[in-house]
Design a protein around this motif. Structure first.
Motif, mmCIF file in Angstrom:
data_model
loop_
_atom_site.group_PDB
_atom_site.id
_atom_site.type_symbol
_atom_site.label_atom_id
_atom_site.label_comp_id
_atom_site.label_asym_id
_atom_site.label_seq_id
_atom_site.Cartn_x
_atom_site.Cartn_y
_atom_site.Cartn_z
ATOM 1 N N VAL A 70 25.506 -54.536 32.614
ATOM 2 C CA VAL A 70 26.135 -54.068 33.843
ATOM 3 C C VAL A 70 26.878 -55.208 34.531
ATOM 4 O O VAL A 70 28.033 -55.052 34.971
ATOM 5 N N VAL A 73 30.075 -55.903 32.687
ATOM 6 C CA VAL A 73 31.138 -54.927 32.950
ATOM 7 C C VAL A 73 31.800 -55.219 34.294
ATOM 8 O O VAL A 73 33.024 -55.134 34.424
ATOM 9 N N VAL A 112 32.336 -46.624 31.507
ATOM 10 C CA VAL A 112 33.180 -46.353 32.665
ATOM 11 C C VAL A 112 34.359 -45.537 32.159
ATOM 12 O O VAL A 112 35.076 -45.973 31.247
ATOM 13 N N ILE A 171 29.213 -47.409 37.061
ATOM 14 C CA ILE A 171 28.903 -47.723 35.663
ATOM 15 C C ILE A 171 27.775 -46.808 35.203
ATOM 16 O O ILE A 171 26.670 -46.848 35.752
#
Length: 261
Positions: A70, A73, A112, A171
């Motif tokens: 996470v 990203v 996403v 996300i």
């Protein structure tokens, strides 16, 4: 997560399709980090491929530095925004993303946008991701069927992507464990826009190798029109002895057999 000491096998391919002039999709295959990802760029001539490539490069670097998926990203999103701020030609570029990281047979998936992750076995196909799209919101609300969504004029409208308008990105996350008879499929909407889930599952169940599976998925998507770039990664566990090749079924039943204690 449990470390089972078993390597993964994979195959991957991205193609331009039958209509587009260039390929804005990008793939990341990084077995040394147990990390794989598909990004589907957008934003005009050549800029979508800048966004998708930058997202995957940043994702890999962040994971190599010890960041979780996470956080990686978010780093990819910031990198795209920074690139757009520094180059007027890159403003407005963005990309969807779906990524998986393994620890043994256990995995974490993040996404996403509308690039997808599936778990597939010889009998069924299941979503692991859920599109950040307008039609998916209509499906969730009971106002549209999956069949209607496939042909709806707004089927390509997404609510989330990396690099757009400094938005707070949502996300998606999922975790699981990959069984010895299962495959994990990551793909861009160039595949799912042309093939239904049952069609994808049928190809997965009948192919005799991962390379053949990827080639057949892309070939069939091209045969159905290939209106977008087409990308996919398939992963399985290389953990057990192969079943005798004389057995008449395809990859999922022929290449692997159940683990025995």
């Amino acid at each position: 997560m449990t470390q089972i000491g078993e390597p993964l096998v994979y195959a991957a391919q991205t193609v331009v399709g039958q209509v587009r002039g260039h390929n804005e999709d990008a793939l990341l295959c990084c077995p040394e980090l147990a990390l794989w990802a598909v990004a589907d760029g957008m934003g005009g001539h050549l800029r979508g491929e800048v966004a998708s490539a930058l997202a995957l490069q940043t994702l890999r670097t962040a994971c190599a530095e010890g960041q979780d998926l996470v956080t990686a990203v978010h780093a990819a999103n910031c990198a795209i925004l920074a690139a757009a701020e520094g180059d007027a030609d890159c403003r407005g570029m963005g990309t969807t993303l779906v990524a998986v990281r393994f620890s043994g047979a256990d995995f974490e998936i993040v996404w996403v946008g509308d690039s997808r992750a599936y778990r597939v076995d010889a009998d069924c196909i299941r979503y692991l991701s859920r599109d950040h799209s307008w039609v998916q919101s209509m499906i969730d609300a009971g106002e549209m069927s999956v069949e209607e969504a496939r042909s709806h004029p707004q089927r390509n409208v997404i609510f989330q992507c990396l690099g757009r308008d400094h938005q707070v990105i949502e996300i998606g996350q999922a975790r699981g464990s990959l069984g010895p008879h299962e495959l994990l499929l990551l793909c861009s909407d160039g595949l799912t826009g042309e093939l239904t889930d049952p069609q994808i599952q049928q190809v997965c169940a009948s192919a005799n190798s991962l390379d053949e599976l990827v080639e057949q998925l892309i070939a069939q998507a091209n045969q159905m029109g290939g209106r977008d770039n087409i990308s996919c990664i398939v992963l399985g566990r290389a953990s057990v002895e192969p079943v005798a090749a004389a057995q008449p079924r395809g990859f999922l039943s022929k290449l692997f057999k159940p683990l025995t204690k």
